[in-house]
Design an enzyme around this catalytic site. Structure first.
Site, PDB file in Angstrom:
ATOM      1  N   LYS A   1      22.644  24.321  19.530  1.00 56.14           N
ATOM      2  CA  LYS A   1      21.211  24.626  19.319  1.00 56.14           C
ATOM      3  C   LYS A   1      20.316  23.768  20.204  1.00 56.14           C
ATOM      4  CE  LYS A   1      17.752  23.332  15.829  1.00 56.14           C
ATOM      5  NZ  LYS A   1      17.494  21.921  16.111  1.00 56.14           N
ATOM      6  N   ASN A   2      20.521  22.457  20.182  1.00 52.57           N
ATOM      7  CA  ASN A   2      19.557  21.596  20.864  1.00 52.57           C
ATOM      8  C   ASN A   2      19.690  21.632  22.378  1.00 52.57           C
ATOM      9  OD1 ASN A   2      18.280  21.060  18.499  1.00 52.57           O
ATOM     10  ND2 ASN A   2      19.254  19.067  18.156  1.00 52.57           N
TER      11      ASN A   2
ATOM     12  N   ARG B   1       9.952  23.306  16.858  1.00 53.45           N
ATOM     13  CA  ARG B   1       9.752  22.037  17.528  1.00 53.45           C
ATOM     14  C   ARG B   1       9.902  22.169  19.052  1.00 53.45           C
ATOM     15  NH1 ARG B   1       7.083  17.789  16.519  1.00 53.45           N
ATOM     16  NH2 ARG B   1       7.692  16.077  17.830  1.00 53.45           N
TER      17      ARG B   1
ATOM     18  N   CYS C   1      11.289  20.871  11.913  1.00 51.27           N
ATOM     19  CA  CYS C   1      11.591  20.176  10.662  1.00 51.27           C
ATOM     20  C   CYS C   1      10.667  18.985  10.509  1.00 51.27           C
ATOM     21  CB  CYS C   1      13.039  19.708  10.655  1.00 51.27           C
ATOM     22  SG  CYS C   1      14.197  21.031  10.296  1.00 51.27           S
TER      23      CYS C   1
ATOM     24  N   ARG D   1       5.701  13.833  13.808  1.00 45.30           N
ATOM     25  CA  ARG D   1       6.701  13.589  14.844  1.00 45.30           C
ATOM     26  C   ARG D   1       5.923  13.409  16.141  1.00 45.30           C
ATOM     27  NH1 ARG D   1      11.684  17.714  13.763  1.00 45.30           N
ATOM     28  NH2 ARG D   1      12.338  16.887  15.778  1.00 45.30           N
ATOM     29  N   PRO D   2       5.757  12.150  16.570  1.00 45.06           N
ATOM     30  CA  PRO D   2       4.857  11.874  17.708  1.00 45.06           C
ATOM     31  C   PRO D   2       5.381  12.437  19.026  1.00 45.06           C
ATOM     32  CG  PRO D   2       6.049   9.885  17.067  1.00 45.06           C
ATOM     33  CD  PRO D   2       6.437  10.938  16.084  1.00 45.06           C
ATOM     34  N   ILE D   3       4.453  12.687  19.970  1.00 44.96           N
ATOM     35  CA  ILE D   3       4.869  13.103  21.321  1.00 44.96           C
ATOM     36  C   ILE D   3       4.234  12.187  22.371  1.00 44.96           C
ATOM     37  CG2 ILE D   3       5.379  15.517  20.735  1.00 44.96           C
ATOM     38  CD1 ILE D   3       2.716  16.285  22.084  1.00 44.96           C
ATOM     39  N   ASP D   4       3.894  10.956  21.944  1.00 39.19           N
ATOM     40  CA  ASP D   4       3.222  10.029  22.872  1.00 39.19           C
ATOM     41  C   ASP D   4       4.059   9.733  24.118  1.00 39.19           C
ATOM     42  OD1 ASP D   4       4.658   8.664  20.588  1.00 39.19           O
ATOM     43  OD2 ASP D   4       4.478   6.977  21.979  1.00 39.19           O
ATOM     44  N   GLN D   5       5.390   9.695  23.975  1.00 37.49           N
ATOM     45  CA  GLN D   5       6.236   9.367  25.131  1.00 37.49           C
ATOM     46  C   GLN D   5       6.299  10.530  26.121  1.00 37.49           C
ATOM     47  OE1 GLN D   5       7.476   6.142  25.633  1.00 37.49           O
ATOM     48  NE2 GLN D   5       6.059   5.930  23.928  1.00 37.49           N
TER      49      GLN D   5
ATOM     50  N   ASP E   1      21.355  13.659  13.000  1.00 38.03           N
ATOM     51  CA  ASP E   1      21.457  15.043  12.529  1.00 38.03           C
ATOM     52  C   ASP E   1      22.709  15.288  11.687  1.00 38.03           C
ATOM     53  OD1 ASP E   1      19.086  15.515  13.775  1.00 38.03           O
ATOM     54  OD2 ASP E   1      19.945  16.482  15.538  1.00 38.03           O
TER      55      ASP E   1
ATOM     56  N   ARG F   1      17.879  28.378  10.980  1.00 43.95           N
ATOM     57  CA  ARG F   1      17.305  27.940  12.255  1.00 43.95           C
ATOM     58  C   ARG F   1      18.389  27.370  13.157  1.00 43.95           C
ATOM     59  NH1 ARG F   1      13.477  23.416  11.844  1.00 43.95           N
ATOM     60  NH2 ARG F   1      14.143  23.487  13.996  1.00 43.95           N
TER      61      ARG F   1
HETATM   62  N1  EPU Z   1       9.381   9.260  19.094  1.00 35.75           N
HETATM   63  C1  EPU Z   1       8.229   8.600  19.399  1.00 35.75           C
HETATM   64  N2  EPU Z   1       7.409   9.128  20.392  1.00 35.75           N
HETATM   65  C2  EPU Z   1       7.725  10.257  21.062  1.00 35.75           C
HETATM   66  C3  EPU Z   1       8.928  10.929  20.740  1.00 35.75           C
HETATM   67  C4  EPU Z   1       9.737  10.406  19.741  1.00 35.75           C
HETATM   68  O1  EPU Z   1       7.899   7.572  18.797  1.00 35.75           O
HETATM   69  O2  EPU Z   1       6.965  10.675  21.923  1.00 35.75           O
HETATM   70  C5  EPU Z   1      10.285   8.710  18.049  1.00 35.75           C
HETATM   71  C6  EPU Z   1      10.445   9.653  16.862  1.00 35.75           C
HETATM   72  O3  EPU Z   1       9.429   9.478  15.903  1.00 35.75           O
HETATM   73  C7  EPU Z   1      11.826   9.261  16.357  1.00 35.75           C
HETATM   74  C8  EPU Z   1      12.570   8.857  17.631  1.00 35.75           C
HETATM   75  O4  EPU Z   1      11.576   8.593  18.607  1.00 35.75           O
HETATM   76  O5  EPU Z   1      11.713   8.161  15.520  1.00 35.75           O
HETATM   77  C9  EPU Z   1      13.534   9.894  18.179  1.00 35.75           C
HETATM   78  O6  EPU Z   1      12.857  11.131  18.358  1.00 35.75           O
HETATM   79  P1  EPU Z   1      13.314  12.191  19.476  1.00 35.75           P
HETATM   80  O7  EPU Z   1      12.171  12.417  20.389  1.00 35.75           O
HETATM   81  O8  EPU Z   1      14.612  11.761  20.046  1.00 35.75           O
HETATM   82  O9  EPU Z   1      13.507  13.488  18.596  1.00 35.75           O
HETATM   83  P2  EPU Z   1      13.165  14.989  18.968  1.00 35.75           P
HETATM   84  O10 EPU Z   1      13.344  15.188  20.421  1.00 35.75           O
HETATM   85  O11 EPU Z   1      11.891  15.380  18.348  1.00 35.75           O
HETATM   86  C10 EPU Z   1      15.626  15.824  18.799  1.00 35.75           C
HETATM   87  C11 EPU Z   1      16.352  16.882  18.043  1.00 35.75           C
HETATM   88  C12 EPU Z   1      16.417  16.490  16.569  1.00 35.75           C
HETATM   89  C13 EPU Z   1      17.106  15.122  16.444  1.00 35.75           C
HETATM   90  C14 EPU Z   1      16.419  14.088  17.344  1.00 35.75           C
HETATM   91  C15 EPU Z   1      17.160  12.762  17.398  1.00 35.75           C
HETATM   92  C16 EPU Z   1      15.823  18.876  19.280  1.00 35.75           C
HETATM   93  C17 EPU Z   1      15.090  20.166  19.354  1.00 35.75           C
HETATM   94  N3  EPU Z   1      15.636  18.153  18.187  1.00 35.75           N
HETATM   95  O12 EPU Z   1      14.322  15.747  18.224  1.00 35.75           O
HETATM   96  O13 EPU Z   1      17.239  17.465  15.964  1.00 35.75           O
HETATM   97  O14 EPU Z   1      17.039  14.676  15.113  1.00 35.75           O
HETATM   98  O15 EPU Z   1      16.327  14.598  18.689  1.00 35.75           O
HETATM   99  O16 EPU Z   1      18.460  12.948  17.842  1.00 35.75           O
HETATM  100  O17 EPU Z   1      16.585  18.538  20.184  1.00 35.75           O
HETATM  101  C18 EPU Z   1      17.967  18.910  14.279  1.00 35.75           C
HETATM  102  O18 EPU Z   1      18.639  19.504  15.128  1.00 35.75           O
HETATM  103  O19 EPU Z   1      18.098  19.064  13.046  1.00 35.75           O
HETATM  104  C19 EPU Z   1      16.956  17.950  14.714  1.00 35.75           C
HETATM  105  C20 EPU Z   1      15.938  17.564  13.960  1.00 35.75           C
END
Ligand code: EPU
Length: 432
Positions: free
Chosen positions: A22-23, A93, A117, A123-127, A307, A399
């Site tokens: 999926k991811n 997402r 989810c 769920r921040p996107i600042d990075q 996950d 999903r």
């Molecule tokens: N974070 C920040 N700032 C950012 C982005 C992330 O502080 O700009 C923090 C988040 O709050 C979190 C950590 O960094 O504490 C990791 O977040 P990450 O960005 O790695 O997560 P994501 O990209 O939103 C993906 C997977 C998730 C999985 C996470 C961690 C996808 C579509 N989603 O999410 O998968 O939990 O990586 O491995 O790839 C799932 O499949 O059930 C799922 C939620």
């Protein structure tokens, strides 16, 4: 509304085929937006996240042909807009990967803020934004929209991520693929789906090196060309079925996996007394004796995946003794605990730590899935519980898990999906 009804307490025997990841799929589909000409993507899982992303591309003007149930041909040449503000975007997402892809292709992007989810907080996107800004974009967040503009396209930059983020690594890699010059992403995520996206882009003509390590170098190219690519198997889907066998007992051959990707999960299950035999692209999972307690800490890859945290927590509910689970990635990923407690689990949560006291058995109960992996954990709990478990909120599960009912029935589980008209439908029928 659909719910799953499980009559538990049966060990699992047989074989399960793992679907595409999926991811990886949800990163590769938006990447197709940057490709000139058709790209054929094989091994796409048939799950609602994939369908939604394909629909978003279609709405934008992509030509999408179904070759077979897991192969699609996507041609985004016809897309002329750098805008995707549909309601659909808010449901998923990974729709935010369209920002990186649009910035790469058009030098601008306007998209709705992503959904997905919710683990109990934002769920921040600042990075992601920090990366786009370093490459010369001006980013504005207003009224639920992300609006990015550049002065004639992006320029390569050096970006050090403050947290290891899968999403930011993917998004910056996408944007950088067609940017001018070299982008270096430091403290990058190393998940298998990051490597898969890099392989996809490279097979279409990109120049990305170092994916799978914490420094990724992307030399921008002028254009990407069409081709054929097969998505890797889903590490978390495989891990979920391995955890299911660990919880119920039995002997199941998990087929079409990359065993290396499973090491972090296999290692933990072995500590719990589960036998795992690797052979080529298969893992045979056997659990005959009692489960042993252990501790688990989730971390970015190659650590134990967040996950898989809810699924393995359910297995630990049945292990002798006290186990400690520490969530190292998300602030709040224990929303399932109260539901599993209804089935007799003994879990206490304090911040990011869950203390699990093993019990002899779980008992069936009506429960509601609060998110995708928690839903999978409830399925596992239902499979090993005595009696009947009814799970609501299964749209979350669908999903991310292709044909979960069929796959589990294939190994002897008594699980079915039941359609229940909701009250509103009943009312309108009554009126009629
Ligand atoms: N974070 C920040 N700032 C950012 C982005 C992330 O502080 O700009 C923090 C988040 O709050 C979190 C950590 O960094 O504490 C990791 O977040 P990450 O960005 O790695 O997560 P994501 O990209 O939103 C993906 C997977 C998730 C999985 C996470 C961690 C996808 C579509 N989603 O999410 O998968 O939990 O990586 O491995 O790839 C799932 O499949 O059930 C799922 C939620």
């Amino acid at each position: 509304m659909t719910k799953y009804v499980i009559n538990g307490g049966k060990p699992l025997y047989g074989e399960i085929d793992i679907s595409g990841a999926k991811n990886a799929a949800v990163a590769i589909i938006p990447a197709a937006l940057m490709v000139d000409g058709p790209c054929r993507i094989e091994n796409l899982p048939q799950i609602s996240d994939v369908t939604m992303l394909l629909n978003i591309l279609k709405e934008m003007g992509a030509d999408i042909r179904t070759i077979n149930k897991n192969t699609m041909e996507i041609d985004c040449s016809g897309i002329k807009t750098a805008e995707a503000t549909f309601d659909m975007m808010r449901k998923i997402r990974a729709s935010y990967y369209l920002i990186g892809a649009m910035l790469g292709r058009f030098g601008k992007a306007k998209v709705a803020m992503p959904g997905g989810c919710n683990f109990g907080g934002v769920r921040p996107i600042d990075q992601h934004i920090k990366g786009f800004e370093a490459m010369g974009a001006e980013v504005e967040l207003t009224n639920g929209l992300v609006n990015c503009e550049t002065n004639g396209g992006l320029k390569g930059a050096s970006i050090f991520l403050d947290v290891v983020s899968v999403g930011a690594t993917v998004n910056i890699m996408l944007a950088a693929a067609l940017a001018e010059g070299m982008t270096v992403i430091e403290n990058a995520a190393r998940e298998p789906h990051i490597v898969d996206l890099a392989n996809f882009l490279n097979s279409m003509g990109a120049d990305i090196r170092g994916a799978g390590t914490n420094v990724i170098k992307v030399r921008g190219v002028k254009s990407l060309r069409g081709g054929t690519y097969a998505v890797i198997p889903d590490q978390i889907e495989a891990g979920t079925y391995m955890a299911a066998v660990a919880a119920t007992g039995g002997d199941v051959l998990i087929k079409n996996v990359i065993p290396k990707h499973m090491d972090c999960i296999s290692g933990k299950l072995r500590e719990m007394g589960v036998t795992i035999v690797e052979n080529g692209e298969t893992l045979r999972v056997i659990r005959k004796s009692a489960l042993k307690r252990t501790n688990v800490k989730t971390l970015p890859y190659p650590g134990f995946p967040t996950d898989m945290q809810p699924q393995v927590a359910v297995v630990l509910c049945l292990a002798k003794g006290t186990s400690i689970v520490t969530e190292g990635v998300w602030d709040n990923r224990y929303k399932y605990v109260d539901e599993i407690a209804k089935m007799g689990a003994k879990i206490k949560v304090e911040g990011r730590v869950a203390v699990i006291e093993g019990v002899d058995m779980l008992t069936g109960a009506p429960v509601t899935a609060p998110d995708l992996r928690a839903g999978a954990a409830m399925v596992i709990a239902g499979l090993c519980a005595e009696g009947t478990t009814e799970i609501e909120g299964v749209h979350y599960i669908e999903r991310g898990y292709e044909a979960i009912i069929e796959k589990l029935r294939g190994v002897g589980a008594d699980i079915k999906s039941v359609y229940v008209p909701d009250e509103q439908e009943n009312e309108s029928r009554d009126v009629g």
